[in-house]
Write a protein that holds these residues in place. Structure first.
Motif, PDB file in Angstrom:
ATOM      1  N   GLY A   1      48.178  18.128  71.895  1.00  0.00           N
ATOM      2  CA  GLY A   1      48.854  19.088  71.022  1.00  0.00           C
ATOM      3  C   GLY A   1      47.873  19.964  70.258  1.00  0.00           C
ATOM      4  O   GLY A   1      48.136  21.156  70.049  1.00  0.00           O
ATOM      5  N   LEU A   2      46.734  19.392  69.857  1.00  0.00           N
ATOM      6  CA  LEU A   2      45.727  20.174  69.141  1.00  0.00           C
ATOM      7  C   LEU A   2      45.170  21.280  70.031  1.00  0.00           C
ATOM      8  O   LEU A   2      45.041  22.437  69.598  1.00  0.00           O
ATOM      9  CB  LEU A   2      44.604  19.248  68.669  1.00  0.00           C
ATOM     10  CG  LEU A   2      43.424  19.911  67.947  1.00  0.00           C
ATOM     11  CD1 LEU A   2      43.891  20.603  66.686  1.00  0.00           C
ATOM     12  CD2 LEU A   2      42.343  18.887  67.630  1.00  0.00           C
TER      13      LEU A   2
ATOM     14  N   LEU B   1      46.599  22.638  72.746  1.00  0.00           N
ATOM     15  CA  LEU B   1      47.637  23.626  73.035  1.00  0.00           C
ATOM     16  C   LEU B   1      47.904  24.509  71.821  1.00  0.00           C
ATOM     17  O   LEU B   1      48.184  25.709  71.967  1.00  0.00           O
ATOM     18  CB  LEU B   1      48.923  22.920  73.478  1.00  0.00           C
ATOM     19  CG  LEU B   1      48.842  22.161  74.807  1.00  0.00           C
ATOM     20  CD1 LEU B   1      50.175  21.503  75.126  1.00  0.00           C
ATOM     21  CD2 LEU B   1      48.417  23.096  75.936  1.00  0.00           C
ATOM     22  N   THR B   2      47.810  23.932  70.619  1.00  0.00           N
ATOM     23  CA  THR B   2      47.995  24.734  69.409  1.00  0.00           C
ATOM     24  C   THR B   2      46.876  25.756  69.253  1.00  0.00           C
ATOM     25  O   THR B   2      47.124  26.921  68.907  1.00  0.00           O
ATOM     26  CB  THR B   2      48.043  23.816  68.181  1.00  0.00           C
ATOM     27  OG1 THR B   2      49.119  22.880  68.327  1.00  0.00           O
ATOM     28  CG2 THR B   2      48.253  24.625  66.911  1.00  0.00           C
ATOM     29  N   ILE B   3      45.638  25.330  69.514  1.00  0.00           N
ATOM     30  CA  ILE B   3      44.504  26.259  69.425  1.00  0.00           C
ATOM     31  C   ILE B   3      44.649  27.380  70.451  1.00  0.00           C
ATOM     32  O   ILE B   3      44.462  28.566  70.128  1.00  0.00           O
ATOM     33  CB  ILE B   3      43.181  25.506  69.631  1.00  0.00           C
ATOM     34  CG1 ILE B   3      42.940  24.542  68.462  1.00  0.00           C
ATOM     35  CG2 ILE B   3      42.015  26.473  69.764  1.00  0.00           C
ATOM     36  CD1 ILE B   3      41.729  23.659  68.638  1.00  0.00           C
TER      37      ILE B   3
ATOM     38  N   GLY C   1      47.447  28.426  71.854  1.00  0.00           N
ATOM     39  CA  GLY C   1      48.561  29.277  71.456  1.00  0.00           C
ATOM     40  C   GLY C   1      48.196  30.198  70.308  1.00  0.00           C
ATOM     41  O   GLY C   1      48.584  31.376  70.296  1.00  0.00           O
ATOM     42  N   GLY C   2      47.428  29.679  69.340  1.00  0.00           N
ATOM     43  CA  GLY C   2      46.985  30.532  68.238  1.00  0.00           C
ATOM     44  C   GLY C   2      46.090  31.652  68.698  1.00  0.00           C
ATOM     45  O   GLY C   2      46.191  32.790  68.206  1.00  0.00           O
TER      46      GLY C   2
END
Length: 359
Positions: free
Chosen positions: A66-67, A69-71, A73-74
C-alpha cells in the motif's frame, strides 16, 4: 586433467550465456520481478517492524504494498497537470524544434553543395547530381502505439504487484531456506545448532539492511536535489520549474545516464524557449547543481561504508540497461549494492559460534 577443467569452464561460460539470453528474452517477466524484489528489500524495515510488533506478516506485506502504490499514485497525481501542460505545448515546441533541425539540415546541405562545387572544379567531366534528398521526417508516437503497448504494461504492473506482496510476505522464510540449503552437509552431520540457519542467511539479512539504508539515503538526497532544482529554476524564471524538479528527482536514481538525459532535454528546451546566450541557461544551471550534488552532498550523506566503486557502478548500469532497458537502469545500482554487501557481510555474528568451532 586439463580436459575436464577446460570442459568445466566451457560449461560455466555456456550456462552464463544461456542465463543472459533467457533474462533478455523474458524481460517482460524478469524485469518487473527483479524490480519488485529490489523494492521489497528497500521496504524490509517496514515488514520487520510489523513482525517485531507481533502482527501478522500479511499485514506487513499489505502495508508495504500500500505504501508503494500510494507513492506511485501521488506521483501520478502530481505529474498529471504537468504532463497535460507539456502535451498542450508539445505541437508548438515540436514545430520550433523542427524548424531548428531544418535550419541545421539546410546548413549541412549548403556545406555539401560547396563540397560538390569544389569536387567538380577538380573533376569537370563528372556529371552533377540531379535533385535533392528528401529530408527525414520526425513523427511523434501515435495513440495506436500506446493502445498496443497497454496490455503488456498492465501485465508487468500485475507481476510487480504480485511479486512484491509475496516477497514481503515470505522473505524471511526464503532467507532461512537459502541458509539451510547452503549448509545442508553441516546440518546433516549435526555440526550446527538447531536454530542456526547458516552464514548465507545472516549475509542475506545484513545485505538487506545495507540496501535499504543506501536506498533511503539516496532517496533523501534526490528529494533534496529535486527541490533545489525546482527552486533554482523558479527563481531563474524557467517555465514548469516544478516539473523539472520532479524529473530531476526521478532521473537522479540512474547515475550518469539520468543526468545526461535531463541535460540534453534542457538543452533542447533552452534552444526552443530562449534566444541568444540564454538558450544555455537551463542546462548550465542544472549541470552546476548536479556537480555540487555529486561532489559534496552525496559523498557527505552516503558515507564510506555505503560507497561503491565508480567503475562497478558504470558497468552495472550499462549491463542492466542493455539487458532490460529503463527498468534495468532502476534496478542496476540497488542490485550492485546488494551483491557488494552480500560479499562483505560477516557470515557469523559475535554471539553465534562458527561452524568450525562446533564439535
Amino acid at each position: 586433467m586439463n580436459l575436464p577443467l577446460a570442459a568445466r569452464y566451457a560449461n560455466i561460460v555456456l550456462a552464463t550465456i544461456a542465463l543472459f539470453v533467457a533474462l533478455s528474452l523474458g524481460r517482460s517477466v524478469f524485469a518487473p520481478f527483479a524490480l519488485a524484489i529490489v523494492v521489497g528489500i528497500v521496504l524490509s524495515p517496514v515488514a520487520s517492524l510489523i513482525n517485531r510488533l507481533g502482527l501478522p506478516r500479511a499485514l506487513g506485506a499489505f502495508l508495504g504494498l500500500g505504501l508503494i502504490l500510494t507513492i506511485l499514485g501521488g506521483m501520478i497525481i502530481l505529474l498529471e497537470p504537468l504532463v497535460s501542460l507539456a502535451l498542450e505545448q508539445a505541437p508548438r515546441l515540436w514545430q520550433e524544434l523542427s524548424d531548428i533541425i531544418t535550419s541545421l539540415q539546410r546548413g549541412l546541405a549548403d556545406l555539401d553543395s560547396v563540397s560538390d562545387e569544389i569536387a567538380r572544379a577538380f573533376q569537370p567531366d563528372e556529371p552533377a547530381a540531379d535533385g535533392e534528398e528528401e529530408a527525414p521526417t520526425f513523427m511523434l508516437p501515435r495513440l495506436s502505439d500506446a493502445l498496443f503497448l497497454a496490455p503488456a504494461v498492465a501485465s508487468q504492473i500485475l507481476i510487480f504487484i504480485g511479486a512484491l506482496f509475496f516477497f514481503l510476505l515470505s522473505r524471511t522464510d526464503i532467507y532461512e531456506w537459502a541458509g539451510r540449503i547452503s549448509n545442508l552437509p553441516d546440518l546433516r552431520a549435526a555440526r550446527l545448532p538447531a536454530g542456526f540457519t547458516g552464514p548465507l542467511h545472516l549475509r542475506l539479512m545484513r545485505a538487506e539492511k545495507q540496501v535499504s539504508r543506501y536506498f533511503l539515503t539516496i532517496t533523501v538526497i534526490n528529494t533534496i536535489f529535486g527541490a533545489i532544482v525546482a527552486g533554482a529554476f523558479m527563481l531563474a524564471g524557467i517555465p514548469s520549474a516544478l516539473m523539472w524538479g520532479v524529473i530531476a528527482f526521478l532521473l537522479n536514481f540512474i547515475p550518469y545516464l539520468g543526468p545526461l538525459i535531463l541535460a540534453g532535454t534542457l538543452l533542447l528546451s533552452g534552444l526552443v524557449m530562449y534566444e541568444g546566450a540564454l538558450r544555455f541557461m537551463p542546462v548550465a544551471l542544472y549541470m552546476g547543481l548536479n556537480f555540487l550534488e555529486g561532489q559534496f552532498i552525496t559523498p557527505a550523506m552516503v558515507g564510506q561504508h555505503l560507497q561503491v566503486n565508480a567503475l562497478a557502478v558504470f558497468l552495472s548500469l550499462v549491463f542492466w540497461l542493455w539487458l532490460w532497458g529503463p527498468l534495468g537502469g532502476f534496478v542496476a545500482i540497488p542490485l550492485l549494492v546488494w551483491f557488494v554487501a552480500l560479499s562483505k557481510a560477516d557470515p557469523v555474528p559475535e554471539n553465534q559460534p562458527a561452524p568450525a568451532e562446533i564439535a
